[in-house]
Enzyme design. Sequence first.
Site, short mmCIF file in Angstrom:
data_model
loop_
_atom_site.label_atom_id
_atom_site.label_comp_id
_atom_site.label_asym_id
_atom_site.label_seq_id
_atom_site.Cartn_x
_atom_site.Cartn_y
_atom_site.Cartn_z
N HIS A 155 27.72 47.63 44.31
CA HIS A 155 27.84 47.13 45.76
C HIS A 155 28.89 45.99 46.13
CE1 HIS A 155 26.35 46.53 49.94
NE2 HIS A 155 26.67 45.02 49.79
N GLU A 156 28.77 45.07 45.12
CA GLU A 156 29.62 43.86 45.45
C GLU A 156 31.18 44.25 45.16
OE1 GLU A 156 28.79 41.22 47.01
OE2 GLU A 156 26.58 42.02 46.96
N HIS A 159 32.80 46.07 47.83
CA HIS A 159 33.57 45.10 48.78
C HIS A 159 34.79 44.43 48.41
CE1 HIS A 159 30.40 44.47 51.88
NE2 HIS A 159 29.44 44.07 50.94
N GLU A 231 28.67 46.62 55.57
CA GLU A 231 27.54 46.98 54.42
C GLU A 231 27.24 48.39 54.06
OE1 GLU A 231 26.09 44.70 52.51
OE2 GLU A 231 27.63 43.50 53.19
#
EC number: 3.4.24.-
Length: 299
Positions: A155-156, A159, A231
């Site tokens: 997930h990071e 980003h 998100e």
Amino acid sequence: MGKRIFLFILTNILVITTIGIVLSVISAATGVGSYIGADGRISMVALLVFSAVVGFVGSFMSLAMSRWMAKMMMGVRVLNPEKDSLTYDEQQLVDRVHRLSRAAGLSKMPEVGIYQSSEVNAFATGPSKRRSLVAVSTGLLHEMDDAAVEGVIAHEVAHVANGDMVTMTLLQGIVNTFVVFLSRIAAWIASRFVSREELVPIVHFIAVIVFQIIFSVLGSLVVFAYSRHREFHADRGGADLAGKDKMVHALRSLEAYTSRIKDDDQTAVATLKISGKRKASLFSTHPDLNERIRRLEAK
């Protein structure tokens, strides 16, 4: 991502306030760049240019400082396998971030960091894809199993691959422009009610700072709303990198964690964590966990 957004906004408020004060002092001393004419009226064009310069310079300075600020404020220790002797878990963390970064198509691997905290947290920051940092807390590695950690890191990394910090900076620059513009108009109006002429500059100066901080907090609601929107994209990106099952498992693990921590700790989790509260609010950087899981499972 929430920790990153909080640090970015805090840095941004401090930077634009400092820049605004310095430029206001220079303008008052030299008359250069003044948006208030000799007749006491505001030149809207001059003020708009002034606001845009302060707003965008401030946001890009905040972006440039983001990685350094995160390391300093969070006490992040960067893991460098070539220079440092790493533990097995630390080496696994570095390998995992690098593997997922290559899968995301990043040409340069992010710095990998870890910091001591019982909080379950991870964040990505940095001024560009080539100068990024992915950091996790020791609490996250302790509380979560390998599959959940994989989902969180994916997930990071998503980003970083999505360029969310740069996009956020452009949005923050626009918000800053409005903040600086409106705060000075409000300060000018407030100073018009001062009867003693010698106090007008002082009242205007103080009012600018007060209104700028107030409008910055209100403007952050726009940034928080955009953060919640991004998100969902990072969740989908994380699912593409680590697999949907691991990403969903990571979110469910976060949900379980926020359910069992004490109420006293819930405030800390609310705005600064990768998870946030299970229910989103205007000041949340993350949407409702149940909604994130629902959307991801429907993907």
